[in-house]
Design a protein around this motif. Structure first.
Motif, PDB file in Angstrom:
ATOM      1  N   ALA A 116       0.810  -1.222   0.000  1.00  0.00           N
ATOM      2  CA  ALA A 116       0.000   0.000   0.000  1.00  0.00           C
ATOM      3  C   ALA A 116       0.843   1.271   0.000  1.00  0.00           C
ATOM      4  O   ALA A 116       0.358   2.342  -0.386  1.00  0.00           O
ATOM      5  CB  ALA A 116      -0.941  -0.007   1.200  1.00  0.00           C
ATOM      6  N   ASN A 117       2.111   1.185   0.422  1.00  0.00           N
ATOM      7  CA  ASN A 117       2.959   2.383   0.441  1.00  0.00           C
ATOM      8  C   ASN A 117       3.168   2.957  -0.950  1.00  0.00           C
ATOM      9  O   ASN A 117       3.490   4.142  -1.108  1.00  0.00           O
ATOM     10  CB  ASN A 117       4.313   2.066   1.078  1.00  0.00           C
ATOM     11  CG  ASN A 117       5.033   0.929   0.379  1.00  0.00           C
ATOM     12  OD1 ASN A 117       4.475  -0.168   0.248  1.00  0.00           O
ATOM     13  ND2 ASN A 117       6.265   1.149  -0.051  1.00  0.00           N
ATOM     14  N   ASN A 118       2.978   2.146  -1.984  1.00  0.00           N
ATOM     15  CA  ASN A 118       3.172   2.639  -3.350  1.00  0.00           C
ATOM     16  C   ASN A 118       1.975   3.427  -3.865  1.00  0.00           C
ATOM     17  O   ASN A 118       2.041   3.987  -4.964  1.00  0.00           O
ATOM     18  CB  ASN A 118       3.474   1.476  -4.290  1.00  0.00           C
ATOM     19  CG  ASN A 118       4.906   0.975  -4.135  1.00  0.00           C
ATOM     20  OD1 ASN A 118       5.778   1.718  -3.673  1.00  0.00           O
ATOM     21  ND2 ASN A 118       5.157  -0.262  -4.504  1.00  0.00           N
ATOM     22  N   ARG A 119       0.896   3.492  -3.090  1.00  0.00           N
ATOM     23  CA  ARG A 119      -0.254   4.284  -3.538  1.00  0.00           C
ATOM     24  C   ARG A 119       0.093   5.779  -3.632  1.00  0.00           C
ATOM     25  O   ARG A 119      -0.515   6.510  -4.408  1.00  0.00           O
ATOM     26  CB  ARG A 119      -1.444   4.081  -2.600  1.00  0.00           C
ATOM     27  CG  ARG A 119      -2.153   2.762  -2.829  1.00  0.00           C
ATOM     28  CD  ARG A 119      -3.559   2.754  -2.280  1.00  0.00           C
ATOM     29  NE  ARG A 119      -4.230   1.498  -2.589  1.00  0.00           N
ATOM     30  CZ  ARG A 119      -4.913   1.271  -3.692  1.00  0.00           C
ATOM     31  NH1 ARG A 119      -5.025   2.230  -4.600  1.00  0.00           N
ATOM     32  NH2 ARG A 119      -5.507   0.107  -3.894  1.00  0.00           N
ATOM     33  N   SER A 120       1.067   6.219  -2.850  1.00  0.00           N
ATOM     34  CA  SER A 120       1.459   7.630  -2.917  1.00  0.00           C
ATOM     35  C   SER A 120       2.028   7.957  -4.292  1.00  0.00           C
ATOM     36  O   SER A 120       1.825   9.062  -4.817  1.00  0.00           O
ATOM     37  CB  SER A 120       2.480   7.951  -1.826  1.00  0.00           C
ATOM     38  OG  SER A 120       3.644   7.143  -1.960  1.00  0.00           O
ATOM     39  N   ARG A 121       2.741   7.005  -4.876  1.00  0.00           N
ATOM     40  CA  ARG A 121       3.279   7.219  -6.220  1.00  0.00           C
ATOM     41  C   ARG A 121       2.141   7.371  -7.227  1.00  0.00           C
ATOM     42  O   ARG A 121       2.175   8.241  -8.109  1.00  0.00           O
ATOM     43  CB  ARG A 121       4.160   6.029  -6.611  1.00  0.00           C
ATOM     44  CG  ARG A 121       4.929   6.233  -7.904  1.00  0.00           C
ATOM     45  CD  ARG A 121       5.626   4.985  -8.421  1.00  0.00           C
ATOM     46  NE  ARG A 121       6.252   4.176  -7.379  1.00  0.00           N
ATOM     47  CZ  ARG A 121       6.955   3.082  -7.649  1.00  0.00           C
ATOM     48  NH1 ARG A 121       7.129   2.684  -8.898  1.00  0.00           N
ATOM     49  NH2 ARG A 121       7.487   2.375  -6.672  1.00  0.00           N
ATOM     50  N   VAL A 122       1.112   6.532  -7.099  1.00  0.00           N
ATOM     51  CA  VAL A 122      -0.036   6.617  -7.999  1.00  0.00           C
ATOM     52  C   VAL A 122      -0.753   7.949  -7.817  1.00  0.00           C
ATOM     53  O   VAL A 122      -1.171   8.587  -8.792  1.00  0.00           O
ATOM     54  CB  VAL A 122      -1.006   5.442  -7.741  1.00  0.00           C
ATOM     55  CG1 VAL A 122      -2.298   5.622  -8.536  1.00  0.00           C
ATOM     56  CG2 VAL A 122      -0.349   4.123  -8.119  1.00  0.00           C
ATOM     57  N   GLU A 153       0.524  10.789  -7.002  1.00  0.00           N
ATOM     58  CA  GLU A 153       1.306  11.823  -7.696  1.00  0.00           C
ATOM     59  C   GLU A 153       1.017  11.802  -9.195  1.00  0.00           C
ATOM     60  O   GLU A 153       0.832  12.851  -9.816  1.00  0.00           O
ATOM     61  CB  GLU A 153       2.792  11.597  -7.448  1.00  0.00           C
ATOM     62  CG  GLU A 153       3.226  11.833  -6.006  1.00  0.00           C
ATOM     63  CD  GLU A 153       4.679  11.462  -5.769  1.00  0.00           C
ATOM     64  OE1 GLU A 153       5.344  11.067  -6.749  1.00  0.00           O
ATOM     65  OE2 GLU A 153       5.136  11.560  -4.619  1.00  0.00           O
ATOM     66  N   TYR A 154       0.963  10.615  -9.780  1.00  0.00           N
ATOM     67  CA  TYR A 154       0.677  10.513 -11.210  1.00  0.00           C
ATOM     68  C   TYR A 154      -0.739  10.980 -11.524  1.00  0.00           C
ATOM     69  O   TYR A 154      -0.982  11.606 -12.558  1.00  0.00           O
ATOM     70  CB  TYR A 154       0.863   9.076 -11.690  1.00  0.00           C
ATOM     71  CG  TYR A 154       2.304   8.635 -11.778  1.00  0.00           C
ATOM     72  CD1 TYR A 154       3.267   9.419 -12.404  1.00  0.00           C
ATOM     73  CD2 TYR A 154       2.713   7.420 -11.232  1.00  0.00           C
ATOM     74  CE1 TYR A 154       4.594   9.009 -12.478  1.00  0.00           C
ATOM     75  CE2 TYR A 154       4.034   7.001 -11.303  1.00  0.00           C
ATOM     76  CZ  TYR A 154       4.963   7.799 -11.925  1.00  0.00           C
ATOM     77  OH  TYR A 154       6.270   7.391 -11.998  1.00  0.00           O
TER      78      TYR A 154
END
Length: 215
Positions: A37-43, A45-46
């Motif tokens: 779930a930590n990668n949701r921040s990257r999404v 931003e996009y």
């Protein structure tokens, strides 16, 4: 996926945020985000970047918009192989994967490909080859490359290849530039979800292939 460039996980995430992935690839990314779930921040931003771009675009003419909407509603929805069912409390698969195939890990009708290597193919969905794979601990997939892109999400266990280690929740992005021989780690079987443009091409030596065939 023929016209979609997916050479890195970042490129994959950007296209997920923009809503332009084929349905199986979208499911794969959504499952990844459930597991990491930590990668949701990257999404996020996009998505913000995509919103800024859309705000700056010229308005679409009404006639063109109506034509586009008619085309969308006239098109057949992407095929899904099964209807979603209630998930068990101890489910191994992420919700996105379970809802997509309507099966849990212990319900998959695996077919033996090689000793210690099983597969469950869903065939073509939304232009992609979609399958699940199971590798016995310590088992290697024969050396191969790809005619196009392959996305592989690790659902359980882990594997290693020349690029490094891929653990539960990681996505491997491979294309024709990658020649690899994934090997499952010895602690437990490796289970994965794969979405690709085309079948892979074997690249290993005859001796290595014979070794893989006899397990």
């Amino acid at each position: 996926m023929a016209d979609v460039q997916l050479d890195t996980v970042d490129a994959l995430m950007a296209r997920y945020a923009a809503g332009i992935l084929p349905e199986p690839a979208r499911v794969l990314v959504e499952a990844h985000l459930e597991m990491q779930a930590n990668n949701r921040s990257r999404v996020t931003e996009y998505e913000a970047v995509a919103g800024d771009i859309l705000e700056k675009m010229e308005p679409v003419a009404l006639s063109s918009r109506d034509a586009a909407l008619k085309a969308v509603f006239a098109a057949d929805p992407p095929a899904t192989p099964a209807r979603a069912r209630q998930r068990p409390a101890n489910a191994l698969f992420p919700k996105a994967v379970h809802d997509f195939i309507g099966l849990e890990a212990d319900e998959i009708p695996w077919k033996r490909k090689l000793p210690g290597f099983r597969e469950y193919s869903l065939g073509k969905i939304d232009g992609c080859d979609v399958s699940f794979f199971w590798l016995r601990p310590g088992r290697a997939i024969p050396a191969h490359t790809h005619d196009g892109y392959e996305l592989a999400l690790v659902l359980d266990g882990a594997f290693n290849d020349a690029r490094g280690r891929f653990v539960k929740g990681d996505i491997s992005v491979a294309d024709e530039r990658i020649d690899h021989r994934p090997v499952a780690e010895r602690e437990r079987p490796c289970i994965g979800f794969a979405v690709s443009q085309a079948p892979y091409r074997l690249t290993g030596s005859l001796r290595q292939l014979i070794g893989d065939l006899i397990g």
